[in-house]
Structure formats: C-alpha cells, structure tokens
Design a protein around this motif. Structure first.
Motif, PDB file in Angstrom:
ATOM      1  N   LEU A  38       0.783  -1.072   0.063  1.00 54.00           N
ATOM      2  CA  LEU A  38      -0.135  -0.051  -0.156  1.00 54.00           C
ATOM      3  C   LEU A  38       0.878   1.078   0.076  1.00 54.00           C
ATOM      4  CD1 LEU A  38      -2.711   1.525   0.386  1.00 54.00           C
ATOM      5  CD2 LEU A  38      -2.354   1.173   2.741  1.00 54.00           C
ATOM      6  N   LEU A  39       1.931   1.323   0.870  1.00 53.17           N
ATOM      7  CA  LEU A  39       2.697   2.470   0.817  1.00 53.17           C
ATOM      8  C   LEU A  39       3.647   2.632   0.197  1.00 53.17           C
ATOM      9  CD1 LEU A  39       3.082   2.345   4.936  1.00 53.17           C
ATOM     10  CD2 LEU A  39       1.617   3.739   3.591  1.00 53.17           C
ATOM     11  N   PHE A  40       4.502   1.497  -0.483  1.00 49.26           N
ATOM     12  CA  PHE A  40       5.571   1.540  -1.101  1.00 49.26           C
ATOM     13  C   PHE A  40       5.525   0.760  -2.567  1.00 49.26           C
ATOM     14  CE2 PHE A  40       6.806   1.643   3.467  1.00 49.26           C
ATOM     15  CZ  PHE A  40       7.039   2.732   3.547  1.00 49.26           C
ATOM     16  N   ASP A  41       4.430   0.107  -2.944  1.00 50.11           N
ATOM     17  CA  ASP A  41       4.431  -0.695  -4.037  1.00 50.11           C
ATOM     18  C   ASP A  41       5.189  -1.816  -3.952  1.00 50.11           C
ATOM     19  OD1 ASP A  41       3.166  -1.735  -6.338  1.00 50.11           O
ATOM     20  OD2 ASP A  41       4.436  -0.519  -7.611  1.00 50.11           O
ATOM     21  N   CYS A  42       5.369  -2.505  -2.709  1.00 52.37           N
ATOM     22  CA  CYS A  42       6.352  -3.608  -2.468  1.00 52.37           C
ATOM     23  C   CYS A  42       6.157  -4.722  -3.367  1.00 52.37           C
ATOM     24  CB  CYS A  42       6.291  -3.939  -1.023  1.00 52.37           C
ATOM     25  SG  CYS A  42       7.264  -5.206  -0.412  1.00 52.37           S
ATOM     26  N   ARG A  43       7.345  -5.405  -3.687  1.00 55.26           N
ATOM     27  CA  ARG A  43       7.185  -6.686  -4.646  1.00 55.26           C
ATOM     28  C   ARG A  43       7.928  -7.761  -3.512  1.00 55.26           C
ATOM     29  NH1 ARG A  43       6.615  -5.015  -9.919  1.00 55.26           N
ATOM     30  NH2 ARG A  43       5.710  -2.782  -9.717  1.00 55.26           N
TER      31      ARG A  43
END
Length: 462
Positions: A38-43
């Motif tokens: 949500l915050l960092f488009d984490c993968r």
C-alpha cells in the motif's frame, strides 16, 4: 518513521520465539505485504532496502537495479524501459535527500552499495530476520580486501592499455560491434582499420538489445591476433554463474580488459520477446569481478584456483537525469573496483565540464581514468533519430541544426567530432576519448588522425 519502526522490530523477538519462526513468518508476511504494498508498491523481494533508497522500492525498476539508475534514463526523467513511468531512482535519490539532507557527502552515505538479491528470499518477510536478530537482509557489500596468497596471475605485467591508463597517458579507444556471422574475418577487417591508432578496441555485448557474435568470442579473436580488446559484459543476459564463467574464460583466452555494463532494454532490439535477466547490476558485477581478481573468490565464496588478471572498467552518463547526482553513481562504481570509466556520447561539452568539476572535487579522476565518449553519424536526420529513440543520448538542437545546414552533412558531423575531441582533451581530469559510430570505421579512423590524437604509427599491443 519507517526506519524507526524497523528499529522497534527486535522487541518482538520473545513473541517470535514463543510461536516459532515458521509460524511467525505466516503471521508477519501478510501484514508486511499489505502494509508495504500500500505504502511503497512493495514486491516482497525479502531483502528490503527502503531505508537506503529513500522509501522508493528498487524492485519497481524494470531492470531491478539496486545501486542507482542506469544510463538510459530519458531526458524528461522517464524510465528507459517504460516511458510512461518516472525512473524509480530519481524518486529514490529525492527521498534520500529528504531523509539525510542535500549535502553530497550525506547523500552518498545514505545510499550505500547493496548486495545483489538472494532470490531464495523472494516472497518471504524482510521484517522477521530483524525480529529474530538474523539481521536485515539488505546486507551492505564489503570491500574486496587484499589480494590472495596465490599471486601467480595477479603478479603478471599489466597490459599496455592498463599501463597507459595508470601512467596518465591520454588514451584513445574505439568501439566495434561483433559481426552477424561465424566468420571472424569481417571482424578483423574492421578492427585492422585502427591498427596504430588506438590503445584498445571495445567489443559491444548485444548493444541495443540486438544479437551478434558473442563479445567474449570476438574479444578473444582480437587478442589472438595481437590486438587489445575491451570485453564489454552486460548484466542483461546472464546470471551471476554465467558471468563469472565468462570472466574466467575471457582471462584464459588472453583478454585482459573488461567493461561492466547494465545493458540496454531488450524491447528496442531484434528480440523484444526475450527475457531480460539482470541478476546483477553494474555495481555488484564490479564487486564480483574485483573479488575474483583480488580475493581469488567467486561470489559464493568458493576459491578460484587461478586468479584472473583483469583491468576492470565501467560506464558513466553525465548527459541524462539525475544530472547532479550522476557523480554519486560514478563514485559508487569506482569504490566497487572500476579503474577506467567510458562515458556515453558527449555532444554537449558544457554538461561534461559540469560533471568533471564534481569528479575533480571528489578526486575520482585520480582513482580511475575518465575516457569520454565521442562520435559521429552521417546526417542531421540520423542524429535527430538517435536523440529521439535511443535512451541515454542527449544532442543539443543547435548541433543538429549546424549539421543540417551543411552542404556535406557527413563531413560536417565528422568536423564537429574533431572539434569536440579538442575541447574534451583540454578538460582537467579527462584521460582519453572513446570513439563511436556504428559501422563507420573509415570515418572514425580519419577523425582520430585529424584530431591529432594519433598518427598511423604502430602502437605496441597486448
């Protein structure tokens, strides 16, 4: 705030021990995935480096570069691979600047060199190792250290290109693309045009994402015939196992000089359906190569029985965003082991001068030979096309207009290249020029002579 949160994670260690690491992973992973997506488009690479990349996840870079931007950033700051998105690393640099302040030293300290991905950790929690005390997965690359006890290969005399660079002599290199053929004579015919004119000949590695004879094979052919090749090796097409094998193979075949590259995007080449690899980035490749040469070890830590003797280089592109911070990436590459630097085409000397001022302030020109890329195309139309369609190329409109006005555009373009060489050679800290022009060997040879850099007297080669 996120860094403070990470520092609080070890307090959860008793709870993790109570439920067990496996169950803790099952509990923590979905929470981490939801929050960071949500915050960092984490993968969920399992090796979170957000605190070192200004809260911009480098896994969103299509090339998955973890140590700075590639040389293909577009003039408007867009990604080379996807022109609809900004370069991830422009956001990362701005984020680090916000976190640590605008001072260049603090900015560099806030963006340390990072280890390549451990692909076994993909999809796993990066929080849990911090909780359990195993340490953050984003380990910092350590210095390559001293040379190993087995000095047999490393103690050999350096090649003439390396000797010229270390002596501070103004060097001239040229770029030649390998042939679309299994016959080496085409390569040799084009390379022979530069006998007596250059200190080394770069052999490209799938430039533009196009397929040719392998760079390592073409380099070995030149070495066998007494010429001095620079073997370009790109991260795009090989994983770390194949790259290290190729480095040893190149050394075994008499190739002494390597240029470490990220590699162009495949979508612009003749195999746009190919899968890019990018297991390493340029900085991590430099570290791997240096470790093999100086510590006698593979990236895995296993011993290399015969240490390769390689003169290691990298590239720089002062002519695309992030302009002011490009020197930080150069600094990181030199720290990683680059001892010569070849730049992208220089069509704007003022931009180069600004870059070189920062290079001199940091003393980087004393740690690596800076070799500036120069070159020519046959017409204003060709130059305008390259500026518009080849990421990483900047050509001032005034230069294109000057060529367009000329009665003989090819001659005018060559004349501008000669002028550029003279201007570049006068800049303090520049140690040479790298001459480029696709399949234009006769013109390039003439430019070298007309610039006064070399005459047709044989140079000793290795």
């Amino acid at each position: 705030m996120y860094t403070m949160f990470e520092r609080c994670l070890p307090r959860l260690a008793p709870l993790a021990r109570l439920v067990g690491v496996r169950r803790a992973e099952l509990l923590v992973r979905p929470i981490e995935r939801a929050a960071k997506s949500l915050l960092f488009d984490c993968r969920m690479c399992g090796q979170c480096v957000l605190s070192s990349t200004g809260m911009a996840c480098p896994m969103n870079c299509p090339k998955q570069l973890r140590n700075g931007p590639c040389g293909g950033v577009r003039g408007d700051g867009a990604c080379e691979v996807d022109a609809t998105m900004p370069c991830v690393w422009l956001d990362a640099i701005e984020g680090v600047r916000t976190m640590v302040g605008g001072d260049g030293t603090r900015l560099q300290a806030g963006m340390p060199a990072l280890e390549p991905l451990d692909h076994r950790r993909r999809g796993r929690s990066a929080w849990l190792p911090i909780v359990t005390g195993e340490g953050a997965a984003a380990a910092i690359v350590v210095d390559a250290g001293e040379r190993p006890g087995n000095q047999s290969a490393a103690a050999e005399d350096p090649g003439t290109f390396e000797s010229a660079c270390r002596a501070g002599r103004f060097v001239v290199t040229v770029e030649v693309a390998p042939p679309d053929s299994a016959d080496p004579e085409d390569l040799m015919a084009r390379a022979r045009r530069f006998e007596g004119l250059v200190d080394a000949i770069n052999i490209t590695d799938g430039a533009g994402g196009n397929c040719h004879m392998s760079s390592v094979a073409a380099s070995a052919i030149l070495a066998t015939h007494g010429m001095t090749p620079v073997y370009q090796i790109a991260c795009r097409d090989r994983n770390r196992i194949a790259i290290q094998g190729d480095l040893l193979g190149a050394a075994a075949l008499g190739v002494r000089n390597i240029l470490c590259l990220t590699g162009d995007d495949v979508s612009q080449g003749d195999h746009p359906d190919a899968k890019p690899v990018f297991d390493l980035d340029t900085v991590s490749l430099l570290r791997v190569a240096r470790g093999m040469c100086e510590r006698g070890q593979y990236a895995s830590g296993r011993r290399v029985e015969r240490v390769p003797r390689l003169f290691i280089g990298a590239t720089a592109n002062p002519f695309v965003p992030p302009y002011a911070e490009r020197v930080l990436n150069l600094h990181k590459k030199i720290d990683a082991g680059a001892r010569f630097i070849q730049t992208q085409f220089c069509f704007d000397v003022r931009m180069l001068e600004a870059f070189m001022r920062e290079v001199r302030i940091r003393g980087l020109h004393r740690r690596a030979s800076i070799i500036v890329g120069v070159g020519t195309l046959g017409s204003a139309r060709a130059l305008r096309w390259m500026a518009a369609h080849v990421p990483g190329i900047h050509v001032p409109e005034a230069l294109i207009a000057r060529i367009a006005r000329a009665a003989d555009q090819k001659s005018e373009a060559a004349r501008i290249c000669v002028e550029t060489i003279g201007q570049v050679a006068s800049i303090e800290g520049v140690n040479g020029v790298h001459v480029m022009g696709h399949r234009n060997e006769d013109v390039l040879a003439r430019i070298i002579v007309e610039s006064g850099m070399r005459q047709r007297t044989a140079l000793r080669t290795t």
